[in-house]
Design a protein around this motif. Sequence first.
Motif, PDB file in Angstrom:
ATOM      1  N   ALA A  12      34.858  44.232  43.252  1.00 55.09           N
ATOM      2  CA  ALA A  12      35.283  44.401  41.850  1.00 55.09           C
ATOM      3  C   ALA A  12      34.725  43.296  40.961  1.00 55.09           C
ATOM      4  N   ALA A  13      33.533  42.770  41.307  1.00 56.97           N
ATOM      5  CA  ALA A  13      32.934  41.721  40.470  1.00 56.97           C
ATOM      6  C   ALA A  13      32.038  42.378  39.414  1.00 56.97           C
ATOM      7  N   ALA A  15      28.993  43.836  39.307  1.00 57.73           N
ATOM      8  CA  ALA A  15      28.347  45.133  39.561  1.00 57.73           C
ATOM      9  C   ALA A  15      29.394  46.231  39.760  1.00 57.73           C
ATOM     10  N   ARG A  35      38.470  42.400  48.242  1.00 60.69           N
ATOM     11  CA  ARG A  35      39.277  41.725  49.279  1.00 60.69           C
ATOM     12  C   ARG A  35      40.009  40.519  48.700  1.00 60.69           C
ATOM     13  N   LEU A  41      39.589  36.350  42.275  1.00 67.96           N
ATOM     14  CA  LEU A  41      38.389  37.168  42.056  1.00 67.96           C
ATOM     15  C   LEU A  41      37.386  36.427  41.154  1.00 67.96           C
ATOM     16  N   ARG A  44      34.036  32.212  42.940  1.00 68.42           N
ATOM     17  CA  ARG A  44      32.978  31.539  43.700  1.00 68.42           C
ATOM     18  C   ARG A  44      32.036  30.779  42.754  1.00 68.42           C
ATOM     19  N   MET A  99      32.623  32.769  34.722  1.00 73.82           N
ATOM     20  CA  MET A  99      32.504  33.987  35.550  1.00 73.82           C
ATOM     21  C   MET A  99      33.853  34.650  35.860  1.00 73.82           C
ATOM     22  N   GLU A 122      40.661  45.212  51.583  1.00 70.82           N
ATOM     23  CA  GLU A 122      39.373  44.930  52.232  1.00 70.82           C
ATOM     24  C   GLU A 122      38.756  46.187  52.831  1.00 70.82           C
ATOM     25  N   SER A 157      29.510  44.750  47.251  1.00 68.66           N
ATOM     26  CA  SER A 157      30.215  43.622  47.879  1.00 68.66           C
ATOM     27  C   SER A 157      29.387  42.348  47.888  1.00 68.66           C
ATOM     28  N   THR A 262      21.825  33.392  46.780  1.00 59.25           N
ATOM     29  CA  THR A 262      21.398  34.576  46.048  1.00 59.25           C
ATOM     30  C   THR A 262      20.226  35.208  46.810  1.00 59.25           C
ATOM     31  N   ASP A 281      24.120  42.611  44.196  1.00 59.60           N
ATOM     32  CA  ASP A 281      23.462  41.761  45.210  1.00 59.60           C
ATOM     33  C   ASP A 281      23.381  42.456  46.556  1.00 59.60           C
ATOM     34  N   THR A 286      18.456  41.172  42.268  1.00 63.71           N
ATOM     35  CA  THR A 286      18.368  39.942  41.456  1.00 63.71           C
ATOM     36  C   THR A 286      16.953  39.778  40.897  1.00 63.71           C
ATOM     37  N   GLY A 291      16.581  34.346  40.262  1.00 62.08           N
ATOM     38  CA  GLY A 291      17.764  34.508  41.120  1.00 62.08           C
ATOM     39  C   GLY A 291      18.972  35.035  40.372  1.00 62.08           C
ATOM     40  N   GLY A 293      21.366  37.700  38.634  1.00 60.51           N
ATOM     41  CA  GLY A 293      21.458  39.090  39.089  1.00 60.51           C
ATOM     42  C   GLY A 293      22.449  39.965  38.345  1.00 60.51           C
TER      43      GLY A 293
HETATM   44  C1  LIG Z   1      25.186  29.286  42.213  1.00 61.88           C
HETATM   45  C2  LIG Z   1      24.786  30.613  41.596  1.00 61.88           C
HETATM   46  C3  LIG Z   1      24.582  30.690  40.225  1.00 61.88           C
HETATM   47  C4  LIG Z   1      24.237  31.910  39.630  1.00 61.88           C
HETATM   48  N1  LIG Z   1      24.061  31.969  38.265  1.00 61.88           N
HETATM   49  C5  LIG Z   1      23.760  33.131  37.681  1.00 61.88           C
HETATM   50  C6  LIG Z   1      23.611  33.227  36.262  1.00 61.88           C
HETATM   51  O1  LIG Z   1      23.744  32.228  35.548  1.00 61.88           O
HETATM   52  N2  LIG Z   1      23.316  34.446  35.720  1.00 61.88           N
HETATM   53  C7  LIG Z   1      23.169  35.572  36.490  1.00 61.88           C
HETATM   54  O2  LIG Z   1      22.917  36.659  35.953  1.00 61.88           O
HETATM   55  N3  LIG Z   1      23.284  35.502  37.834  1.00 61.88           N
HETATM   56  C8  LIG Z   1      23.591  34.327  38.442  1.00 61.88           C
HETATM   57  N4  LIG Z   1      23.721  34.259  39.805  1.00 61.88           N
HETATM   58  C9  LIG Z   1      23.591  35.504  40.583  1.00 61.88           C
HETATM   59  C10 LIG Z   1      24.856  36.328  40.365  1.00 61.88           C
HETATM   60  O3  LIG Z   1      25.988  35.524  40.648  1.00 61.88           O
HETATM   61  C11 LIG Z   1      24.862  37.573  41.243  1.00 61.88           C
HETATM   62  O4  LIG Z   1      23.620  38.240  41.158  1.00 61.88           O
HETATM   63  C12 LIG Z   1      25.955  38.549  40.792  1.00 61.88           C
HETATM   64  O5  LIG Z   1      27.164  37.859  40.559  1.00 61.88           O
HETATM   65  C13 LIG Z   1      26.151  39.615  41.861  1.00 61.88           C
HETATM   66  O6  LIG Z   1      27.231  40.436  41.500  1.00 61.88           O
HETATM   67  P1  LIG Z   1      27.818  41.475  42.535  1.00 61.88           P
HETATM   68  O7  LIG Z   1      28.957  42.129  41.807  1.00 61.88           O
HETATM   69  O8  LIG Z   1      26.744  42.293  43.105  1.00 61.88           O
HETATM   70  O9  LIG Z   1      28.373  40.607  43.762  1.00 61.88           O
HETATM   71  P2  LIG Z   1      29.490  39.477  43.847  1.00 61.88           P
HETATM   72  O10 LIG Z   1      29.649  38.759  42.549  1.00 61.88           O
HETATM   73  O11 LIG Z   1      29.135  38.657  45.047  1.00 61.88           O
HETATM   74  O12 LIG Z   1      30.826  40.252  44.117  1.00 61.88           O
HETATM   75  C14 LIG Z   1      31.066  40.934  45.324  1.00 61.88           C
HETATM   76  C15 LIG Z   1      32.555  41.250  45.418  1.00 61.88           C
HETATM   77  O13 LIG Z   1      32.779  42.004  46.614  1.00 61.88           O
HETATM   78  C16 LIG Z   1      33.953  41.540  47.237  1.00 61.88           C
HETATM   79  N5  LIG Z   1      33.936  41.838  48.666  1.00 61.88           N
HETATM   80  C17 LIG Z   1      33.159  41.276  49.627  1.00 61.88           C
HETATM   81  N6  LIG Z   1      33.467  41.779  50.827  1.00 61.88           N
HETATM   82  C18 LIG Z   1      34.448  42.700  50.643  1.00 61.88           C
HETATM   83  C19 LIG Z   1      35.193  43.561  51.501  1.00 61.88           C
HETATM   84  N7  LIG Z   1      35.000  43.581  52.835  1.00 61.88           N
HETATM   85  N8  LIG Z   1      36.112  44.386  50.960  1.00 61.88           N
HETATM   86  C20 LIG Z   1      36.341  44.396  49.607  1.00 61.88           C
HETATM   87  N9  LIG Z   1      35.673  43.576  48.759  1.00 61.88           N
HETATM   88  C21 LIG Z   1      34.732  42.749  49.256  1.00 61.88           C
HETATM   89  C22 LIG Z   1      33.935  40.039  46.971  1.00 61.88           C
HETATM   90  O14 LIG Z   1      35.227  39.483  47.073  1.00 61.88           O
HETATM   91  C23 LIG Z   1      33.382  39.962  45.539  1.00 61.88           C
HETATM   92  O15 LIG Z   1      34.408  39.958  44.565  1.00 61.88           O
HETATM   93  C24 LIG Z   1      24.069  33.062  40.432  1.00 61.88           C
HETATM   94  C25 LIG Z   1      24.262  32.990  41.819  1.00 61.88           C
HETATM   95  C26 LIG Z   1      24.624  31.770  42.396  1.00 61.88           C
HETATM   96  C27 LIG Z   1      24.846  31.707  43.878  1.00 61.88           C
END
Ligand SMILES: Cc1cc2nc3c(=O)[nH]c(=O)nc-3n(C[C@H](O)[C@H](O)[C@H](O)COP(=O)(O)OP(=O)(O)OC[C@H]3O[C@@H](n4cnc5c(N)ncnc54)[C@H](O)[C@@H]3O)c2cc1C
Length: 456
Positions: A12-13, A15, A35, A41, A44, A99, A122, A157, A262, A281, A286, A291, A293
């Motif tokens: 629920a982040a 994406a 999870r 939430l 990180r 964030m 989860e 996730s 990342t 991700d 990304t 990096g 994303g």
């Molecule tokens: C240090 C750092 C700095 C960054 N800075 C930037 C920036 O400034 N700008 C930018 O655009 N990008 C940035 N990024 C990249 C960006 O954070 C990611 O590309 C983006 O947040 C990915 O989003 P997401 O929703 O795909 O995944 P995530 O944000 O990783 O969210 C995944 C979610 O899935 C959940 N999950 C995992 N496993 C399970 C499970 N088994 N069951 C249920 N839920 C689960 C997690 O709890 C989490 O909430 C940065 C990355 C890092 C590491």
Amino acid sequence: MNDAYDVVVVGAATAGSYFGKLMAEQGMNVLIVDRLTSETLGRRLDIFHLDKEVLPGFGVPEPRPGDEDYVSEFQNGITLSPEGNYPKTTDYPFIVLHMPLFIKRLNRWAESFGAEISCDTEFADFVYDGNGKIAGVSLKKDGMVHTVAAKLVVDASGIAAVARTKLKDGYGVENFQVADHEKFYVVLRYVKLKDPTKDRVTRPCGWPAYKTWIAPQHDPDGAIIGIGHAHSFAHAEKAYEEFTSSVTLPEHEVLYKEQGTTPYRRPPYSFVADGFLAIGDSACTTKSFSGEGVTSGWTLCKIAAETIAPMIASGAAATRRNMWRVNTEYMRGQGAKLAHIMGWLGSAVSCTMSEQEFMFKNDIVFSDKALTDTNRHFEAKMSVVEMLGWAVKMLGGVCSGQFRLLTVFGMLRSLSIAGRIKKHYERYPDSEEAFDGWRQEADVLWSRVHGVLREE
Ligand SMILES: Cc1cc2nc3c(=O)[nH]c(=O)nc-3n(C[C@H](O)[C@H](O)[C@H](O)COP(=O)(O)OP(=O)(O)OC[C@H]3O[C@@H](n4cnc5c(N)ncnc54)[C@H](O)[C@@H]3O)c2cc1C
């Protein structure tokens, strides 16, 4: 939580919430699970940068001064040579945000369109029908396992890709785990400046030779000093020491550190399989040059939601065949551009320090225009004449001993392979039938790419 939904999204982040909102808005019955608890939430990361210009295109409400997630914004950033010379300006605005609070905003937004969010829930595994096709998920909540039927299960996730990596071999989307050498290890130091009046940081400044930058944060008397490095956090720390012994930073005290990874690898060749979609991700979308994303991930989310919601609404099954257009649209557009950059970037950043200094001095790769174009369009919009100009300057550098012939050949080779990869992605097949041949050729091309992360 009900027993059946049109769509279950894992994560629920940024994406997952965005995709869930788009689907709910089109009348889909959506469950988004995470999870983490609603309090943890998104924790990180604290501060991150969101591309301002593209927000209207995604329909995302723009955070404004006074909003709880809003920190500040900047219109441009500076990039410097290894020795801190020849500043280049990237004219591309970003909003600085918290964030976790931005994710709360996205969660509320998705819920306002009818999506249901279940935290502390989860993903455990897929549920399959009698034909071995995904028909739902099993979820762990409050110590119980719940089985939920879904027409489409979406992996959002993050880099762990908990659902995609559980797919059976040959199911239709690659089930690779992002290997350690395919990650950037990012360490962010939140610092307090000793003399903020003199050294205030209002826009980012980066040193690509060290993969480091300094950027604004929520405390105007502070800054974030970041490094994104290959292999491990230990490598990142070692490279940081080298950076601080070569570049003079404003005097500061480190208050605390944040770190995370990342993905830096090509995305799976297909994002869709029967009853399944990977985004964010987990799909490795990304930006290959930074990096970041969040917004690049939304591009795939938007294409997928526009393709899949009307299809499900019309009564069609969410099969790989029916959803194929998601692959075609993404791969031929953003996918081709990011693959192109990934194809040549390795050779550009693995030049020696003095060669990079020469490139900055002569506006080769590192020019105001190329850096701005790359951020805005994911490609440096170069004419043939401009490209030839780079080649002539590099050959001039070879003659004057400032550039190795080997480097020129390496860069030309990388640019040529990258160009072929881009063209190949732009010819991504219209249907599944031609996919195997396309994939084999893509494998051959990627095997020739000079890795940024395989080096050392
Ligand atoms: C240090 C750092 C700095 C960054 N800075 C930037 C920036 O400034 N700008 C930018 O655009 N990008 C940035 N990024 C990249 C960006 O954070 C990611 O590309 C983006 O947040 C990915 O989003 P997401 O929703 O795909 O995944 P995530 O944000 O990783 O969210 C995944 C979610 O899935 C959940 N999950 C995992 N496993 C399970 C499970 N088994 N069951 C249920 N839920 C689960 C997690 O709890 C989490 O909430 C940065 C990355 C890092 C590491």
